[in-house]
Design a protein around this motif. Structure first.
Motif, PDB file in Angstrom:
ATOM      1  N   GLN A  52       8.657  37.533   3.688  1.00  0.00           N
ATOM      2  CA  GLN A  52       8.178  36.510   2.751  1.00  0.00           C
ATOM      3  C   GLN A  52       9.305  36.032   1.850  1.00  0.00           C
ATOM      4  O   GLN A  52       9.408  34.838   1.571  1.00  0.00           O
ATOM      5  CB  GLN A  52       7.038  37.063   1.891  1.00  0.00           C
ATOM      6  N   ASP A  57       6.862  32.038   7.035  1.00  0.00           N
ATOM      7  CA  ASP A  57       5.403  31.984   7.010  1.00  0.00           C
ATOM      8  C   ASP A  57       4.879  33.114   7.892  1.00  0.00           C
ATOM      9  O   ASP A  57       5.098  33.112   9.101  1.00  0.00           O
ATOM     10  CB  ASP A  57       4.929  30.628   7.523  1.00  0.00           C
ATOM     11  N   THR A  59       1.521  34.077   7.844  1.00  0.00           N
ATOM     12  CA  THR A  59       0.058  34.032   7.809  1.00  0.00           C
ATOM     13  C   THR A  59      -0.575  34.399   9.148  1.00  0.00           C
ATOM     14  O   THR A  59      -1.743  34.778   9.170  1.00  0.00           O
ATOM     15  CB  THR A  59      -0.453  32.651   7.350  1.00  0.00           C
ATOM     16  N   SER A  81       8.087  30.079  10.892  1.00  0.00           N
ATOM     17  CA  SER A  81       6.880  30.903  10.856  1.00  0.00           C
ATOM     18  C   SER A  81       6.872  31.874  12.024  1.00  0.00           C
ATOM     19  O   SER A  81       7.480  31.620  13.065  1.00  0.00           O
ATOM     20  CB  SER A  81       5.634  30.036  10.885  1.00  0.00           C
TER      21      SER A  81
END
Length: 86
Positions: A52, A57, A59, A81
């Motif tokens: 992070q 990313d 997620t 990401s």
């Protein structure tokens, strides 16, 4: 304070010095592992924080509370990401 909290600076220093690809490989080594001890929890939390901190990313593997180690990931350079690959 737990003995494992002493691991935080060790993991943090190791991960900060590592390449992003090395961090992704470190994550992928944990995929499928059912072993769970407090040292692993510290390891995983510090690994997520480092990813992070690099603006990646995450997620797809982390919802803010739990980390999903069910699938391997790779870095999508365009979106910066982590993308599930299997």
């Amino acid at each position: 304070m737990s003995k494992n909290n002493n691991s935080v600076p060790d993991f943090a220093a190791r991960f900060a010095a590592a390449s992003t690809q090395s961090l992704i490989e470190e994550f992928n080594r944990q995929v499928g592992s059912n072993a769970w001890i407090s040292a692993r929890a510290v390891h995983d939390q510090v690994l997520i924080a480092e990813l992070q901190g690099r603006g990646i990313d995450i997620t797809g593997i982390y919802d803010g509370h739990s980390i999903d180690f069910n699938r391997h990931v790779r870095l999508d350079q365009t979106t910066k990401s982590l993308v599930l690959i299997d």
